[in-house]
Design an enzyme around this catalytic site. Structure first.
Site, PDB file in Angstrom:
ATOM      1  N   SER A 172     -10.838  22.000   9.431  1.00 14.81           N
ATOM      2  CA  SER A 172     -11.505  22.268  10.748  1.00 14.81           C
ATOM      3  C   SER A 172     -12.085  23.671  11.105  1.00 14.81           C
ATOM      4  CB  SER A 172     -10.445  21.604  11.798  1.00 14.81           C
ATOM      5  OG  SER A 172      -9.378  22.657  11.837  1.00 14.81           O
ATOM      6  N   SER A 173     -11.329  24.470  10.257  1.00 11.68           N
ATOM      7  CA  SER A 173     -11.467  25.767  10.562  1.00 11.68           C
ATOM      8  C   SER A 173     -12.970  26.350   9.992  1.00 11.68           C
ATOM      9  CB  SER A 173     -10.734  27.037   9.864  1.00 11.68           C
ATOM     10  OG  SER A 173     -10.522  26.798   8.511  1.00 11.68           O
ATOM     11  N   GLY A 228      -5.468  21.406  10.710  1.00  9.91           N
ATOM     12  CA  GLY A 228      -4.343  21.618   9.961  1.00  9.91           C
ATOM     13  C   GLY A 228      -4.002  20.674   8.840  1.00  9.91           C
ATOM     14  N   ASP A 264     -15.182  24.493   1.132  1.00 13.72           N
ATOM     15  CA  ASP A 264     -14.948  23.826   2.394  1.00 13.72           C
ATOM     16  C   ASP A 264     -16.341  24.239   3.316  1.00 13.72           C
ATOM     17  OD1 ASP A 264     -12.593  23.296   1.571  1.00 13.72           O
ATOM     18  OD2 ASP A 264     -11.396  24.901   2.947  1.00 13.72           O
ATOM     19  N   HIS A 305      -7.849  22.666  -7.717  1.00 13.82           N
ATOM     20  CA  HIS A 305      -7.353  24.094  -8.368  1.00 13.82           C
ATOM     21  C   HIS A 305      -8.188  24.184  -9.504  1.00 13.82           C
ATOM     22  CE1 HIS A 305      -3.492  24.747  -6.271  1.00 13.82           C
ATOM     23  NE2 HIS A 305      -3.377  23.602  -6.146  1.00 13.82           N
ATOM     24  N   TYR A 353       0.814  29.219  -4.910  1.00 16.47           N
ATOM     25  CA  TYR A 353      -0.613  29.283  -5.249  1.00 16.47           C
ATOM     26  C   TYR A 353      -0.974  30.532  -6.021  1.00 16.47           C
ATOM     27  CZ  TYR A 353      -5.684  29.737  -4.224  1.00 16.47           C
ATOM     28  OH  TYR A 353      -7.026  30.015  -4.281  1.00 16.47           O
ATOM     29  N   GLU A 360     -13.778  33.387   7.530  1.00 18.97           N
ATOM     30  CA  GLU A 360     -12.595  32.957   7.377  1.00 18.97           C
ATOM     31  C   GLU A 360     -11.494  34.162   6.443  1.00 18.97           C
ATOM     32  OE1 GLU A 360     -11.679  29.337   7.456  1.00 18.97           O
ATOM     33  OE2 GLU A 360      -9.745  29.651   6.942  1.00 18.97           O
TER      34      GLU A 360
HETATM   35  P1  ADP Z   1      -7.679  23.224   8.951  1.00 22.91           P
HETATM   36  O1  ADP Z   1      -8.807  24.093   8.426  1.00 22.91           O
HETATM   37  O2  ADP Z   1      -6.927  22.897   7.457  1.00 22.91           O
HETATM   38  O3  ADP Z   1      -7.812  22.331   9.718  1.00 22.91           O
HETATM   39  P2  ADP Z   1      -6.724  25.689   9.860  1.00 22.91           P
HETATM   40  O4  ADP Z   1      -5.380  26.476  10.255  1.00 22.91           O
HETATM   41  O5  ADP Z   1      -7.277  26.469   8.959  1.00 22.91           O
HETATM   42  O6  ADP Z   1      -6.636  24.074   9.501  1.00 22.91           O
HETATM   43  O7  ADP Z   1      -7.599  25.750  11.138  1.00 22.91           O
HETATM   44  C1  ADP Z   1      -7.074  25.290  12.190  1.00 22.91           C
HETATM   45  C2  ADP Z   1      -7.522  25.937  13.484  1.00 22.91           C
HETATM   46  O8  ADP Z   1      -8.797  25.929  13.673  1.00 22.91           O
HETATM   47  C3  ADP Z   1      -6.943  25.660  14.788  1.00 22.91           C
HETATM   48  O9  ADP Z   1      -5.577  26.046  14.937  1.00 22.91           O
HETATM   49  C4  ADP Z   1      -7.666  26.165  15.988  1.00 22.91           C
HETATM   50  O10 ADP Z   1      -7.611  27.522  15.918  1.00 22.91           O
HETATM   51  C5  ADP Z   1      -9.110  25.954  15.013  1.00 22.91           C
HETATM   52  N1  ADP Z   1      -9.648  24.800  15.427  1.00 22.91           N
HETATM   53  C6  ADP Z   1     -10.002  23.709  14.831  1.00 22.91           C
HETATM   54  N2  ADP Z   1     -10.703  22.629  15.463  1.00 22.91           N
HETATM   55  C7  ADP Z   1     -10.825  23.109  16.568  1.00 22.91           C
HETATM   56  C8  ADP Z   1     -11.507  22.805  17.899  1.00 22.91           C
HETATM   57  N3  ADP Z   1     -11.994  21.459  17.881  1.00 22.91           N
HETATM   58  N4  ADP Z   1     -11.596  23.845  19.105  1.00 22.91           N
HETATM   59  C9  ADP Z   1     -11.060  24.913  19.150  1.00 22.91           C
HETATM   60  N5  ADP Z   1     -10.286  25.260  17.824  1.00 22.91           N
HETATM   61  C10 ADP Z   1     -10.298  24.573  16.779  1.00 22.91           C
HETATM   62 MG    MG Z   2      -8.881  25.971   7.325  1.00 25.45          MG
END
Ligand code: ADP
Ligand code: MG
Length: 383
Positions: free
Chosen positions: A124-125, A119, A169, A33, A219, A157
């Site tokens: 991952s996004s 998630g 990120d 934060h 938030y 994003e």
């Molecule tokens: P975080 O970024 O915290 O992991 P988010 O909800 O922001 O969670 O992003 C997750 C989304 O990103 C998933 O629902 C999917 O749409 C996409 N994603 C993540 N990894 C992959 C992957 N290996 N292949 C395809 N889509 C993915």
């Molecule tokens: Mg994300």
């Protein structure tokens, strides 16, 4: 480089003309934060990553395939728009940014595979966005710098996932360095690497497996409480433009009578100080002292900033008096997600099995855990 390999899952997509890029997820060691208060964060890229293959083709169509979702998508370049909630949106968001910047994007075939848990707060996004941005930059020879690519990924994003995230990120995914954390100044985007020599310790994340719906409303409330604090301090100290500029003394003097805002702002100011002192610990190779600061951060997030929840507090208090765990705290915005722990390697297995049982018994949920190591940021593994 060259040490990262093309995952077997993507092999069938690779021909002589294919570019393959790896872009990792991230953790944040300390500095929560602080980003929207123009302060510092201390992220690192991890061993879990998203891999993208890309190859130019004739025509003006994009053929996207996700190995993990076992699903394909075809999109005309002229028809690109967000597909909220779908994995393709992150890819299309990056393509849209390249188009907006005047780049000529040809038709292409893109394959995607990853092992960043979705998630769980490991971003991952951002890993997808950065992988695609880096791959397109190479394919088109656009010449964007890593910093420009981070901003492109962040804009994707914002517009194509509808998440108004900061830059951490994407920055961490692109700028990560093996066995180092990145001290990122969220005001100037200046950054510096600090060595994280873990020795006999290991980083382990415990996933609460909850995400309380409070997260986004609270938030926004925290953001406005911080702004309120800055306004009050600014009346006496006009040079203070954000909590980044404030001291604890200023917070006490100017916000003392506003109990809630005072607690919120004091946390942010102290968190920035903890982060700076934590970097000194790392330079001294004193990871135990660094770990103590993580516990202090958790205490602040839970009691003063009030963004924790009972599951996160349970996981941190469970390990707090265990001498094998030298640091632990909730990670991310709060109200769910993971805790980040620094644990004696030999003790991990035993702790995981005890904690899994205790968590199920007391919180009624299955615990997940991830072992992470710190790796390089986005790299081309085949061009
Ligand atoms: P975080 O970024 O915290 O992991 P988010 O909800 O922001 O969670 O992003 C997750 C989304 O990103 C998933 O629902 C999917 O749409 C996409 N994603 C993540 N990894 C992959 C992957 N290996 N292949 C395809 N889509 C993915
Ligand atoms: Mg994300």
């Amino acid at each position: 480089m060259g040490e990262y390999k093309i995952p077997g899952q993507l092999q069938e997509f690779v021909t002589d003309n294919t570019i393959v890029v790896r872009s990792p997820g991230r953790i944040n060691l300390i500095g929560e934060h602080t980003d929207y208060n123009e302060g510092f964060v201390l992220p690192a890229a991890i061993d879990k990553a998203v891999y993208v293959t890309i190859e130019k083709i004739e025509g003006a169509k994009l053929y996207l395939h996700s190995i993990d979702f076992n699903e394909s998508a075809e999109v005309e370049l002229a028809d690109i728009k967000p597909v909220f909630g779908h994995w393709s949106t992150y890819i299309l968001g990056v393509v849209d940014q390249f188009l907006q910047k005047g780049q000529t994007v040809p038709g292409f075939k893109l394959g995607i595979y990853g092992n960043v848990p979705l998630g769980a707060g490991l971003s991952s996004s951002a890993a997808i966005e950065c992988a695609v941005a880096f791959a397109l930059n190479e394919l088109l020879q656009s010449g964007f710098s890593r910093k420009e690519l981070a901003l492109i990924a962040q804009a994707a994003e914002h517009k194509y996932a509808g998440v108004k995230c900061g830059i951490m990120d994407q920055f961490a995914s692109l700028f990560g360095k093996k066995d180092h954390v990145i001290r990122l100044d969220c005001r100037s985007l200046e950054y510096e690497y600090f060595p994280l020599e873990l020795g006999e310790y290991e980083i382990v994340l415990f996933d609460t497996m909850v995400k309380h719906t409070l997260a986004s409303s609270e938030y926004n409330i925290r953001r406005s409480q911080c702004e309120e604090g800055v306004m009050l301090i600014g009346q006496n100290y006009p040079s203070v433009h954000s909590l980044r500029d404030a001291t604890v003394e200023m917070v006490n003097e100017c916000i003392g009578e506003f109990e809630t805002a005072h607690r919120r702002c004091k946390f942010v100011v102290e968190e920035n100080i903890r982060l700076q002192e934590g970097c000194t610990d790392l330079l001294n190779g004193n990871v135990e002292a660094f770990g103590k600061k993580m516990f202090a951060t958790h205490e602040g997030l839970s009691k003063e900033y009030e963004v924790s929840c009972k599951e996160l507090d349970y996981l941190v208090s469970y390990v707090k008096n265990n001498p094998d765990v030298i640091g632990a705290r909730m990670m991310g915005g709060g109200f769910g997600g993971c805790t980040i722990n620094i644990i004696q390697k030999d003790a991990v297995e035993g702790l995981v099995s005890k904690l899994t049982e205790a968590y199920a018994q007391n919180m009624g949920r299955e615990l997940k855990y991830y072992l992470v190591s710190i790796e390089d940021g986005t790299t081309i593994i085949k061009s």
